[in-house]
Scaffold this motif. Structure first.
Motif, PDB file in Angstrom:
ATOM      1  N   HIS A 191      12.670   7.963  -4.307  1.00 62.10           N
ATOM      2  CA  HIS A 191      11.868   7.754  -3.101  1.00 62.10           C
ATOM      3  C   HIS A 191      10.393   7.638  -3.486  1.00 62.10           C
TER       4      HIS A 191
ATOM      5  N   ALA B 291       7.732   8.537  -2.168  1.00 59.98           N
ATOM      6  CA  ALA B 291       6.849   9.670  -1.891  1.00 59.98           C
ATOM      7  C   ALA B 291       6.926  10.750  -2.955  1.00 59.98           C
TER       8      ALA B 291
ATOM      9  N   LEU C 182       4.355  15.516  -4.236  1.00 60.71           N
ATOM     10  CA  LEU C 182       4.177  14.229  -3.557  1.00 60.71           C
ATOM     11  C   LEU C 182       3.283  13.264  -4.322  1.00 60.71           C
TER      12      LEU C 182
ATOM     13  N   TRP D 243       0.586  10.507   0.394  1.00 64.25           N
ATOM     14  CA  TRP D 243       1.620  11.045   1.271  1.00 64.25           C
ATOM     15  C   TRP D 243       1.231  12.439   1.732  1.00 64.25           C
TER      16      TRP D 243
ATOM     17  N   ALA E  15       1.976  16.218   3.269  1.00 62.70           N
ATOM     18  CA  ALA E  15       3.025  17.248   3.215  1.00 62.70           C
ATOM     19  C   ALA E  15       3.367  17.687   4.634  1.00 62.70           C
ATOM     20  N   ASP E  16       3.996  16.788   5.377  1.00 61.21           N
ATOM     21  CA  ASP E  16       4.257  17.093   6.786  1.00 61.21           C
ATOM     22  C   ASP E  16       5.695  16.731   7.158  1.00 61.21           C
TER      23      ASP E  16
ATOM     24  N   THR F 266       6.866  14.327   8.979  1.00 60.06           N
ATOM     25  CA  THR F 266       7.203  12.904   8.887  1.00 60.06           C
ATOM     26  C   THR F 266       7.669  12.543   7.481  1.00 60.06           C
ATOM     27  N   THR F 267       6.926  13.031   6.481  1.00 62.64           N
ATOM     28  CA  THR F 267       7.319  12.773   5.094  1.00 62.64           C
ATOM     29  C   THR F 267       8.648  13.451   4.779  1.00 62.64           C
TER      30      THR F 267
ATOM     31  N   ALA G  69      11.496  11.460   6.123  1.00 62.34           N
ATOM     32  CA  ALA G  69      11.767  10.254   5.333  1.00 62.34           C
ATOM     33  C   ALA G  69      12.573  10.587   4.079  1.00 62.34           C
ATOM     34  N   ILE G  70      12.243  11.714   3.462  1.00 63.34           N
ATOM     35  CA  ILE G  70      12.970  12.114   2.251  1.00 63.34           C
ATOM     36  C   ILE G  70      14.397  12.547   2.597  1.00 63.34           C
TER      37      ILE G  70
ATOM     38  N   PHE H 158       7.205  21.330   0.047  1.00 59.78           N
ATOM     39  CA  PHE H 158       6.220  20.636  -0.787  1.00 59.78           C
ATOM     40  C   PHE H 158       5.409  21.679  -1.547  1.00 59.78           C
TER      41      PHE H 158
END
Length: 585
Positions: free
Chosen positions: A489, A491, A515, A519, A521-522, A524-525, A528-529, A548
């Protein structure tokens, strides 16, 4: 030429002649049988005579550089050996060496070897307590250190030798270089046999064998190196190597990399660790190649690639952390990539191999070994590389995968090295710990503590350390396999997977993620992962928790998953409370 030199050269030349013929090399290679052998004198000085080809090339961050020929290195190291002898260093004496990537490091390694003394390498990253511990646990009588790190040895009772600025109470190594470069082995009163103290039996004091000037030549089985391991799971162990197990044993490493005479070889490794000796001393100089060093204080991928291009680096070795950083940079900035590229230290994720191949048209080849050994398993030159596999046993090693429950060979099990015949590149044992040595050498094998699987073609794929592999809902989980998916990925720069306690499943896979730039560290990320994991991982092995964070590492750069496992147990001691910063998916 000594018989030892001839035997070593014949073994080396056989591997060079079969550099890309794995079947012939494996079938025909035999470790040289050596009685008396001192690699610095019987190999390095022999190939150095009248040889003005570069042996060492150091480029500094400020752009200055120095090149030293084989002949120059032989002369410099003989001067240092004579000076050390004049200042009390004797055969068998143990010497802690804490130096950076500077010419004096290589001078010292060769000089100590010529004297028959014992090297205890130490990284400058050690704190004062650890540095003093190296001296006491190693039984060292002498310390050679860069002036910048001298204070770390303030409490140590030893002969102290500084490299750099003068320090009160310390001798200065620079005084060695005005001396004579004619070195005679065994001169200066070294004792025959049993070490510097000269006590005990026929190999101690007394008689012609113990008189000044008599000395003796080095036996291949004499101790050369005491290496402290990096301590990824426990207190560092003290690994003992001889004048044959590392210098000669690294013929396997030379073969894995594919080095040839005249190559310019760059290896990213810090002094003080075994990998530095692997690829910045023995493997390249076995091949009569040039050791190339770009001596940076802060890693800069663009500058590293520029120097590789300018200086014509032909072979390159780096740990996975560096490879992962390089693929974040512009690899096309190196229009003339090395002919040979390899990775070692930890298994290399397939995504990294794919990215480098697309950019350079060269395949990064994995190799597997330990401080306790030279390269055991590798993807060697000219052979097909299977994605994710670290290759096949190299010439001189017989590898078995042993089921820990039955003790029998299996398709998946602990990587074990057969001891009949015993490969030259294997350590003597753990110095001062006969119990652990016996445990690791049980049943006719050296037990590595690593788990792997083998396919029908003999290719071996790394699964993980025996204590890193875990079960979730009764399924066996390999952290390495999940980490390889994670870094695909965009990120994710780096990841470590550990078991996280779970009331229902016993444990679930949790990822600690570093990360990529840009990107956040929230949630949303994290989402996605998690989506990437659902697409590319089977349900039973899917990452269920994510955090993270920077990864805890040893000072040699290996991930300390044991710290993360311990942290998980603490964080989930109360099953009703979710730790701060943890995402679930």
């Amino acid at each position: 030429m000594t018989t030892g030199t001839a035997a070593f050269r014949a073994a080396r030349d056989f591997l060079l002649a079969h550099a890309e013929d794995y079947a012939a090399a494996t079938a025909g290679f035999a470790w040289p049988e050596l009685d008396e052998f001192n690699w610095a004198l019987d190999w390095f000085d022999v190939i150095a005579e009248g040889n003005e080809e570069p042996a060492l090339w150091i480029v500094e961050e400020d752009g200055t550089e120095e090149r030293f020929s084989y002949a120059a290195m032989a002369s410099r190291s003989s001067r240092v050996a004579n000076w050390l002898r004049a200042n009390g260093v004797r055969r068998g004496d143990r010497i802690v060496v804490m130096l950076g990537n500077q010419v004096e490091l290589w001078d010292t390694i060769l000089a100590v070897m010529k004297l028959g003394a014992v090297l205890i390498p130490a990284t400058p990253l050690l704190g004062a307590a650890d540095a003093a511990g190296r001296v006491s646990r190693g039984g060292a009588k002498h310390v050679i250190a860069g002036a910048a790190w001298a204070a770390k040895f303030d409490t140590v009772d030893a002969t102290k030798i500084a490299v750099g600025a003068p320090i009160e109470g310390w001798l200065l190594l620079r005084d060695a270089y005005s001396g004579d470069d004619g070195f005679v082995q065994g001169a200066g009163g070294e004792l025959r046999g049993g070490g510097a103290e000269g006590t005990g039996g026929a190999e101690g004091t007394g008689g012609a064998e113990g008189t000044a000037g008599a000395g003796r030549i080095t036996r291949a089985t004499d101790t050369l190196l005491l290496y402290f391991t990096s301590g990824t799971t426990a207190r560092p162990k003290l690994v003992e190597h001889t004048h044959q197990s590392y210098p000669v044993g690294h013929l396997s490493t030379m073969y894995w990399i594919g080095l040839r005479p005249g190559d310019v070889h760059l290896n990213i490794s810090s002094p003080g660790w075994a990998k530095h000796a692997w690829s910045n001393v023995f493997a390249p100089w076995n091949a009569q190649a040039c050791v190339f060093i770009y001596n940076y204080t802060r890693f800069d991928p663009a500058r590293l690639l520029a120097e590789m291009q300018r200086c014509g680096v032909t072979s390159f070795c780096a740990p996975p952390t560096v490879w992962r950083m390089l693929i974040q940079a512009d690899l096309s900035a190196l229009p003339t990539p090395p002919r040979l590229v390899v990775g070692a230290g930890e298994p290399l994720n397939p995504e990294v191999i794919d990215q480098v191949e697309k950019a350079w048209g060269v395949t990064v080849r994995d190799g597997f070994g330990q401080t306790e050994t030279t390269v055991q398993i590798a993807n060697t030159p000219g052979q097909p590389v299977k994605p994710g596999s670290m290759g096949r046993p190299v010439p001189g090693y017989r590898i078995a995968l042993i089921d820990p429950n039955t003790g029998a060979e299996a398709e998946e099990g602990e990587i074990c090295v057969a001891l009949d015949p015993r490969p030259t590149g294997l350590m003597v044992g753990y110095h001062g710990d006969d119990e652990l040595t016996a445990e690791r050498m049980a049943g006719g094998y050296y037990h590595t503590g690593d788990v792997a699987s083998r396919d029908a073609d003999g290719y071996i794929t790394y699964v993980g350390r025996t204590d890193d592999v875990f079960k979730a809902s009764d399924y066996r989980i390999s952290p390495f396999e999940l980490e390889s998916v994670l870094i695909e990925h965009e990120a994710v720069v780096e990841a470590a997977v550990v078991p996280s306690p779970d009331e229902l499943r016993l444990a679930v896979p949790k990822a600690y993620v570093v990360l990529a730039e840009g990107w956040a560290a929230d949630e949303t990320t994290a989402a996605a992962i998690f989506a990437h994991c659902r697409e590319h991982m089977p349900p039973y092995a899917r990452i269920r928790r994510l955090e993270f964070a920077e990864l805890p590492k040893t000072i040699s750069g290996k991930i300390r998953r044991v710290e993360l496992r311990d942290a998980e147990r603490e964080k989930h001691a109360d099953p009703d409370t979710r730790p701060a910063g943890e995402f679930t998916g």
